[in-house]
Design an enzyme around this catalytic site. Structure first.
Site, PDB file in Angstrom:
ATOM      1  N   ARG A   1       0.822  -1.239   0.000  1.00  0.00           N
ATOM      2  CA  ARG A   1       0.000   0.000   0.000  1.00  0.00           C
ATOM      3  C   ARG A   1       0.844   1.272   0.000  1.00  0.00           C
ATOM      4  NH1 ARG A   1      -3.684  -2.967   3.449  1.00  0.00           N
ATOM      5  NH2 ARG A   1      -5.267  -3.797   2.070  1.00  0.00           N
TER       6      ARG A   1
ATOM      7  N   LYS B   1       2.377  11.678 -10.904  1.00  0.00           N
ATOM      8  CA  LYS B   1       1.606  10.794 -11.797  1.00  0.00           C
ATOM      9  C   LYS B   1       2.450   9.564 -12.055  1.00  0.00           C
ATOM     10  CE  LYS B   1      -1.433  13.613 -14.615  1.00  0.00           C
ATOM     11  NZ  LYS B   1      -1.722  14.026 -15.994  1.00  0.00           N
TER      12      LYS B   1
ATOM     13  N   GLU C   1       8.547  19.251 -23.562  1.00  0.00           N
ATOM     14  CA  GLU C   1       7.703  19.438 -22.368  1.00  0.00           C
ATOM     15  C   GLU C   1       7.946  20.834 -21.775  1.00  0.00           C
ATOM     16  OE1 GLU C   1       5.301  17.498 -21.774  1.00  0.00           O
ATOM     17  OE2 GLU C   1       5.797  15.382 -22.008  1.00  0.00           O
TER      18      GLU C   1
ATOM     19  N   LYS D   1       5.951  23.902 -12.989  1.00  0.00           N
ATOM     20  CA  LYS D   1       5.200  22.660 -12.751  1.00  0.00           C
ATOM     21  C   LYS D   1       4.760  22.583 -11.298  1.00  0.00           C
ATOM     22  CE  LYS D   1       4.284  18.011 -13.658  1.00  0.00           C
ATOM     23  NZ  LYS D   1       4.473  16.798 -14.383  1.00  0.00           N
TER      24      LYS D   1
ATOM     25  N   GLU E   1      -5.519  16.822 -10.879  1.00  0.00           N
ATOM     26  CA  GLU E   1      -5.955  17.157 -12.243  1.00  0.00           C
ATOM     27  C   GLU E   1      -7.468  17.268 -12.405  1.00  0.00           C
ATOM     28  OE1 GLU E   1      -3.534  15.518 -15.580  1.00  0.00           O
ATOM     29  OE2 GLU E   1      -5.498  15.166 -16.481  1.00  0.00           O
TER      30      GLU E   1
ATOM     31  N   ARG F   1      -4.553  21.671 -13.761  1.00  0.00           N
ATOM     32  CA  ARG F   1      -3.433  20.787 -14.115  1.00  0.00           C
ATOM     33  C   ARG F   1      -3.584  20.233 -15.530  1.00  0.00           C
ATOM     34  NH1 ARG F   1      -0.275  16.110 -10.539  1.00  0.00           N
ATOM     35  NH2 ARG F   1       1.097  15.523 -12.241  1.00  0.00           N
TER      36      ARG F   1
ATOM     37  N   ASN G   1      -1.558  18.850 -20.244  1.00  0.00           N
ATOM     38  CA  ASN G   1      -1.900  17.922 -21.328  1.00  0.00           C
ATOM     39  C   ASN G   1      -1.891  18.605 -22.695  1.00  0.00           C
ATOM     40  OD1 ASN G   1      -2.301  15.806 -19.531  1.00  0.00           O
ATOM     41  ND2 ASN G   1      -4.404  16.444 -19.120  1.00  0.00           N
TER      42      ASN G   1
ATOM     43  N   HIS H   1      -1.039  16.678 -25.702  1.00  0.00           N
ATOM     44  CA  HIS H   1      -0.956  15.260 -25.346  1.00  0.00           C
ATOM     45  C   HIS H   1      -2.109  14.425 -25.897  1.00  0.00           C
ATOM     46  CE1 HIS H   1       2.279  16.547 -22.815  1.00  0.00           C
ATOM     47  NE2 HIS H   1       2.484  15.341 -22.320  1.00  0.00           N
TER      48      HIS H   1
ATOM     49  N   HIS I   1      -0.365  11.529 -27.578  1.00  0.00           N
ATOM     50  CA  HIS I   1      -0.382  10.127 -27.127  1.00  0.00           C
ATOM     51  C   HIS I   1      -0.839   9.204 -28.248  1.00  0.00           C
ATOM     52  CE1 HIS I   1      -0.646  10.806 -22.478  1.00  0.00           C
ATOM     53  NE2 HIS I   1       0.569  10.899 -22.936  1.00  0.00           N
TER      54      HIS I   1
ATOM     55  N   HIS J   1       7.929  10.308 -27.036  1.00  0.00           N
ATOM     56  CA  HIS J   1       6.808  10.978 -26.365  1.00  0.00           C
ATOM     57  C   HIS J   1       6.799  12.489 -26.654  1.00  0.00           C
ATOM     58  CE1 HIS J   1       3.841  11.798 -23.270  1.00  0.00           C
ATOM     59  NE2 HIS J   1       4.640  12.755 -22.822  1.00  0.00           N
TER      60      HIS J   1
HETATM   61  N1  LIG Z   1       4.473  10.985 -14.958  1.00  0.00           N
HETATM   62  C1  LIG Z   1       4.373  12.074 -15.673  1.00  0.00           C
HETATM   63  O1  LIG Z   1       3.879  13.116 -15.220  1.00  0.00           O
HETATM   64  C2  LIG Z   1       4.900  12.080 -17.079  1.00  0.00           C
HETATM   65  C3  LIG Z   1       5.048  13.291 -17.779  1.00  0.00           C
HETATM   66  C4  LIG Z   1       5.605  13.271 -19.062  1.00  0.00           C
HETATM   67  C5  LIG Z   1       6.002  12.055 -19.621  1.00  0.00           C
HETATM   68  N2  LIG Z   1       5.849  10.903 -18.917  1.00  0.00           N
HETATM   69  C6  LIG Z   1       6.307   9.620 -19.466  1.00  0.00           C
HETATM   70  O2  LIG Z   1       7.720   9.665 -19.607  1.00  0.00           O
HETATM   71  C7  LIG Z   1       8.098   8.702 -20.591  1.00  0.00           C
HETATM   72  C8  LIG Z   1       9.157   9.293 -21.489  1.00  0.00           C
HETATM   73  O3  LIG Z   1      10.291   9.612 -20.716  1.00  0.00           O
HETATM   74  P1  LIG Z   1      11.739   9.738 -21.371  1.00  0.00           P
HETATM   75  O4  LIG Z   1      11.667  10.574 -22.569  1.00  0.00           O
HETATM   76  O5  LIG Z   1      12.662  10.070 -20.300  1.00  0.00           O
HETATM   77  O6  LIG Z   1      11.978   8.271 -21.936  1.00  0.00           O
HETATM   78  P2  LIG Z   1      12.892   7.071 -21.399  1.00  0.00           P
HETATM   79  O7  LIG Z   1      12.686   6.816 -19.975  1.00  0.00           O
HETATM   80  O8  LIG Z   1      12.638   5.964 -22.356  1.00  0.00           O
HETATM   81  O9  LIG Z   1      14.366   7.626 -21.587  1.00  0.00           O
HETATM   82  C9  LIG Z   1      14.830   7.919 -22.856  1.00  0.00           C
HETATM   83  C10 LIG Z   1      16.105   7.179 -23.205  1.00  0.00           C
HETATM   84  O10 LIG Z   1      17.188   7.899 -22.634  1.00  0.00           O
HETATM   85  C11 LIG Z   1      18.025   7.029 -21.921  1.00  0.00           C
HETATM   86  N3  LIG Z   1      18.617   7.828 -20.854  1.00  0.00           N
HETATM   87  C12 LIG Z   1      17.979   8.436 -19.830  1.00  0.00           C
HETATM   88  N4  LIG Z   1      18.835   9.181 -19.138  1.00  0.00           N
HETATM   89  C13 LIG Z   1      20.040   9.045 -19.709  1.00  0.00           C
HETATM   90  C14 LIG Z   1      21.320   9.603 -19.471  1.00  0.00           C
HETATM   91  N5  LIG Z   1      21.527  10.504 -18.517  1.00  0.00           N
HETATM   92  N6  LIG Z   1      22.354   9.213 -20.244  1.00  0.00           N
HETATM   93  C15 LIG Z   1      22.144   8.356 -21.274  1.00  0.00           C
HETATM   94  N7  LIG Z   1      20.964   7.821 -21.561  1.00  0.00           N
HETATM   95  C16 LIG Z   1      19.913   8.166 -20.805  1.00  0.00           C
HETATM   96  C17 LIG Z   1      17.153   5.894 -21.476  1.00  0.00           C
HETATM   97  O11 LIG Z   1      17.901   4.738 -21.258  1.00  0.00           O
HETATM   98  C18 LIG Z   1      16.216   5.764 -22.663  1.00  0.00           C
HETATM   99  O12 LIG Z   1      16.789   4.964 -23.653  1.00  0.00           O
HETATM  100  C19 LIG Z   1       6.849   8.314 -21.314  1.00  0.00           C
HETATM  101  O13 LIG Z   1       6.476   7.021 -20.917  1.00  0.00           O
HETATM  102  C20 LIG Z   1       5.806   9.314 -20.841  1.00  0.00           C
HETATM  103  O14 LIG Z   1       4.514   8.794 -20.836  1.00  0.00           O
HETATM  104  C21 LIG Z   1       5.317  10.897 -17.665  1.00  0.00           C
END
Ligand SMILES: NC(=O)c1ccc[n+]([C@@H]2O[C@H](COP(=O)([O-])OP(=O)(O)OC[C@H]3O[C@@H](n4cnc5c(N)ncnc54)[C@H](O)[C@@H]3O)[C@@H](O)[C@H]2O)c1
Length: 337
Positions: A119, A141, A183, A220, A230, A234, A238, A241, A245, A257
């Protein structure tokens, strides 16, 4: 730039208050900011430089490492189940913790697991992609994708603390830097014209990145504090998005993304704003259009979390720095494309 300078941004929500610590080469001080004196599961992906993991691991009393495959496809139930099993087998208790080291994929998945194991156990985030540093690590999130629908299973679960070490960006590819920048462009286009103009005008993003990240985190913070779950404002996060998405899923992950969100923003902007955003996207080698499969996108939009009675609350930008929430029928959204 003062390398020793640490910025602390305090985030206050009904569920939890926490600090976002920002600095350079601060991974080695992780135990100053996180309680590492217990069982800690470090979740990361196979592409994250081992040096980051080792530095953090060496500061933990009883560390365990769990690596997932890099990329969006890892945000799935199979991994949730495997990590839960790992925690249970290693006798993790409610007093133990998870540390995520990686991008938004590692962060979203790890936070979701932390939110449901016993939990809820402490969750610390060390975002290493630009996208994760400015967006996904803040605000609580969590989630995974399910049946091709992005983030459709998840929870709101705030981290216990977030540590942003800007120097980790040195190993991130240019494509992922630009992907994360979207973003920031999103939050700037909707809430902060000055920031938008800075991103548009900078001749040296690397030099300016720290202050840009700090400003994005503050923006943010304000949004998340005013509407953590949200219900209303908030939703601004989006922007781009809804279609973004759907593009991400329907193009079989051809676009990342942020790249998909960038294209998505263009459909919900006035002509002047669209031209402005387009210019910035082009400056950072980001795509501004893609081949659209309307039927596929329609199907995906019908599963959008934001939909109720066939309407989706969309964010529309008429003027840089300002936004409006517009209820739109899915059919009308499709007609924009
Ligand atoms: N929770 C939220 O509020 C929120 C907001 C926006 C996006 N997201 C989510 O985030 C995800 C996308 O995140 P992302 O773009 O970070 O993708 P990701 O986590 O796939 O990272 C991108 C790539 O970069 C590499 N990487 C990360 N840091 C590195 C570093 N310092 N050096 C070398 N390589 C590195 C990773 O291994 C990966 O291959 C999506 O799933 C999206 O839905 C969530």
């Amino acid at each position: 730039m003062n390398n020793k300078k640490i910025t602390k941004i305090f985030i206050k929500t009904k569920a939890k208050n926490y600090n976002v610590i920002i600095g350079e080469n601060i991974l080695k001080n992780v135990n100053k900011y996180f309680n590492c004196n217990r069982n800690v599961l470090i979740i990361t992906d196979k592409n994250i430089p081992q040096i980051y993991i080792d530095v953090v691991k060496n500061k933990c009393k009883n560390p365990y490492i769990y690596k997932i495959k890099q990329g969006e496809d890892s945000k799935n139930f199979f991994n949730v189940k495997k990590i839960l099993k790992f925690l249970l087998k290693n006798n993790f208790s409610r007093k133990d913790a998870i540390i995520a080291i990686g991008g938004g994929v590692v962060g979203d998945l790890s936070a979701f697991v932390a939110s449901i194991y016993m939990r809820g156990i402490d969750f610390f985030n060390i975002p290493t992609s630009l996208l994760a540093q400015v967006d996904s690590s803040i605000g609580g999130k969590t989630g995974i994708d399910f049946y091709n629908v992005k983030n459709v299973v998840g929870s709101f679960y705030q981290p216990t603390a977030v540590l942003i070490d800007i120097s980790t960006l040195n190993t991130l590819t240019d494509r992922h830097i630009n992907n994360g920048l979207v973003e920031i462009i999103k939050i700037a286009a909707t809430c902060d014209k000055k920031l938008f103009d800075r991103i548009k005008g900078t001749k040296n993003l690397k030099r300016d990145i720290r202050s840009i990240i700090e400003r994005a985190v503050v923006l943010k913070k304000k949004i998340v504090e005013s509407d953590t779950l949200e219900k209303n404002t908030r939703k601004v996060l989006n922007f781009g998005h809804t279609i973004g998405h759907a593009i991400e899923e329907s193009c079989n992950r051809k676009y990342l993304h942020g790249e998909s969100v960038g294209i998505g923003m263009l459909y919900f902007s006035s002509k002047i704003v669209r031209d402005e955003i387009k210019k910035v996207l082009i400056k950072y080698n980001l795509p501004v259009s893609c081949k659209i499969n309307k039927n596929k996108i329609y199907e995906l939009l019908m599963h959008d979390k934001k939909m109720s009675s066939n309407n989706i609350d969309t964010i529309y930008v008429n003027e840089i720095g300002k936004f409006k929430i517009k209820k739109m029928q899915v059919k009308k959204i499709i007609n924009l494309m």
